[in-house]
Design an enzyme around this catalytic site. Structure first.
Site, mmCIF file in Angstrom:
data_model
loop_
_atom_site.group_PDB
_atom_site.id
_atom_site.type_symbol
_atom_site.label_atom_id
_atom_site.label_comp_id
_atom_site.label_asym_id
_atom_site.label_seq_id
_atom_site.Cartn_x
_atom_site.Cartn_y
_atom_site.Cartn_z
ATOM 1 C CB SER A 248 5.782 4.406 -44.586
ATOM 2 O OG SER A 248 5.324 4.792 -45.854
ATOM 3 C CG ASP B 145 7.133 1.591 -46.160
ATOM 4 O OD1 ASP B 145 6.683 1.699 -45.338
ATOM 5 O OD2 ASP B 145 6.053 1.684 -46.893
#
Length: 584
Positions: free
Chosen positions: A346, A460
């Site tokens: 991320s 993610d």
């Protein structure tokens, strides 16, 4: 089967063993009749996991690898190396249990085999010092497994050029200089080593920590260099047109797990063409590590990687708290700590990518500020059929920051992760367009739309693994600095309720201080809730686990970015100052 060596040479071989060396002569005399020589060619299997433990082996020369099951049911992974003087099979013999690992010859090996295990057990009963030595050896191996950096690294390398026009001897000298801080390193070229017998090569390996074989002679000498090597160093120029590698054993994938291959790409006189690195990698059947070499610093990094003394930096996800990663990087640079490989999830992957691009502290801050603060990546709101935002702004900002860079062309080794919802597993990205896989790994479910690629849905990476130290560890890097900016976060509630009130009532409550958690906060936090056991295991892989005190900052609150940077910088300096005081 070769003839049994004379007693005196046999005793000399036994004397090198950590298990059998220095035992009383009466014990050694009792063992001699039960020992027989064994030769294995590189790639041959000594024993398989699950086989009966019907023999004990002493490695006299060469190198063995112990292999266990990998992450997928149909693969296996290298657990560690077995060096001359070490033994194989003690635990199985002592506990009368099957083999716990598959053992193969990484290159040509000479061993001594003790098939009469009952005689060994009888000797242990009659001479307790044999049992004590065996237990000490087993306990030592347990400690090595718990601290993986102490596992024996590969010791012999063949530096193999793609074609005769490469600066082979100069590259060999750079490599020797890089290995020298880790132990004595010897260069064996055709003038020194051609025509020597296996005992001569074994003696050189016992005298030196590392041996580099240089194929500067005929085809027979090149083949001998290959057979003596634990790992292959494949030398090429990154601006050359990729070609088929001249050595079949290096091209094919069958031997790749046993002997790792490192593609050393020398900087050329002209800029490398687009996809030059990818074109070289496509010439090999199985994964190959690659390294871009522009000068001494890059060679020193390769030396640390080969000697298993490299340092990897792993950065977790955590939304706007990712600015704290900039403070950590700044502190590490000021402390002079090398960063040999990078990876993250991320926002951590985005910062790590900037470091892998070799941006300085000012560039990191400017580009992060533009991408996360000034660029307002979450302001393109849309009808929430798939996500709250269109993802167009976030995509455009990442493309502007990283342009057309490809992961495999970055100056430093780098990986990022995403969660592949189609396959239900973590996807590790080491090749391809950098902006694309950073965008995939930052797609917080419900906030940013997923990235769709070749029939797969990526979101993610923090959904499945917010601190991918295991990925760095599996890449052969065991000295890991991990920065976790989201592991102990919480989403508190200040009152109890089970359903939303009507909109007028909700507005009235909000105006009087009774606020529900925002949809953005709920979705962001949901993406970072992980299994406690897995999280602890990943944290446990870190040599240094850094947890800057940022938990009071919301995951989407980027306004206070300078405080996050400064506090993480101070925290990192204190962490390593405390380490130095403890060592002193």
């Amino acid at each position: 089967m070769p003839a049994l060596p004379a007693a005196q040479p046999l005793l000399e071989l036994i004397a090198r063993s950590a298990l059998l060396g220095d035992l009383p002569p009466r014990v050694l005399d009792a063992l001699l009749p039960s020992l027989e020589p064994l030769e294995l060619a590189g790639g041959q299997t000594l024993c398989r996991r699950g086989d009966p433990s019907d023999a004990l082996y002493l490695l006299c020369s060469g190198s063995l690898g112990a292999f266990g099951p990998g992450h997928a049911s149909d693969e296996e992974r290298l657990l560690g190396w077995i060096s001359p003087g070490q033994t194989v099979g003690e635990l199985g013999v002592l506990a009368r249990r099957p083999r716990t690992a598959t053992v193969r010859a990484l290159r040509d090996c000479t061993l001594l085999r003790l098939r009469d295990t009952e005689r060994l057990l009888q000797l242990m009963a009659a001479h307790p010092e044999v049992l004590a030595r065996m237990l000490a050896e087993l306990l030592g191996r347990v400690e090595w497994r718990e601290e993986a950096r102490h596992l024996n690294p590969p010791r012999t390398f063949a530096l193999l050029p793609a074609h005769p026009g490469l600066p082979l001897r100069q590259s060999a000298q750079f490599l020797l200089d890089a290995l020298a801080p880790l132990g004595s390193a010897l260069l064996v070229d055709s003038a020194l080593g051609h025509g020597r017998d296996p005992q001569w090569h074994d003696q050189r390996e016992r005298e030196h920590r590392f041996v580099v074989y240089l194929p500067d002679g005929d085809a027979d000498w090149r083949e001998r260099c290959i057979r003596q090597a634990d790992q292959f160093l494949l030398l090429a120029r990154e601006d050359d047109t990729a070609r088929e590698w001249p050595d079949e054993v290096c091209r094919r994938g069958a031997d790749a797990l046993h002997r790792a291959r490192h593609l050393l790409l020398l900087a050329g006189d002209a800029p490398a063409p687009a996809r030059a690195t990818a074109a070289w990698l496509e010439r090999f059947e199985a994964p190959v590590s690659w390294h871009h070499l522009r000068g001494r610093a890059d060679w020193m990094r390769v030396g640390r990687l080969l000697g298993r003394r490299a340092t990897g930096l792993v950065l977790s996800g955590g939304g706007a708290r990712g600015f704290g990663h900039l403070g950590v990087v700044r502190a590490l640079r000021e402390l002079g700590m090398p960063i040999d490989a990078l990876g993250g999830t991320s926002i951590g992957a985005i910062v790590a990518a900037g470091v892998a691009c070799e941006w300085d502290d000012r560039q990191l801050l400017e580009r992060m500020h533009q991408a996360v603060v000034a660029g307002h990546p979450l302001r393109d709101l849309t009808v929430p059929l798939i996500a709250l935002t269109r993802g167009n702004r976030a995509t455009r900002l990442l493309r502007a920051a990283f342009e057309s860079r490809r992961i495999e062309e970055l100056p430093l080794p780098f990986f990022c992760t995403s969660a592949n919802l189609t396959a239900g597993r973590v996807a590790v990205h080491t090749q391809g367009m950098l902006w694309k896989w950073l965008r995939a790994g930052a797609a917080i479910p419900g906030i940013l739309p997923p990235l769709l690629d070749r029939g797969m849905v990526h979101v993610d990476g923090a959904v499945l693994n917010n601190l991918p130290t295991d990925v760095m560890h599996d890449a052969g890097i065991h000295d890991i600095i991990a920065v976790d900016i989201g592991g102990e976060d919480s989403l508190p509630a200040t009152f109890e309720d089970a359903a939303l009130p009507t909109l007028p009532r909700l507005t009235w409550q909000w105006m009087h201080g009774r606020q529900w958690p925002s949809l953005f906060a709920i979705l962001a936090r949901s993406a970072m809730v992980h299994d406690d056991v897995s999280s602890k295991l990943r944290r446990g892989l870190a040599t240094h686990l850094l947890t800057p005190p940022h938990h009071s900052t919301g995951l989407l609150n980027s306004k206070d970015y300078q405080r996050l940077i400064d506090s993480a910088y101070d925290y990192t300096l204190r962490h390593f100052e405390q380490r130095d005081r403890t060592r002193a």
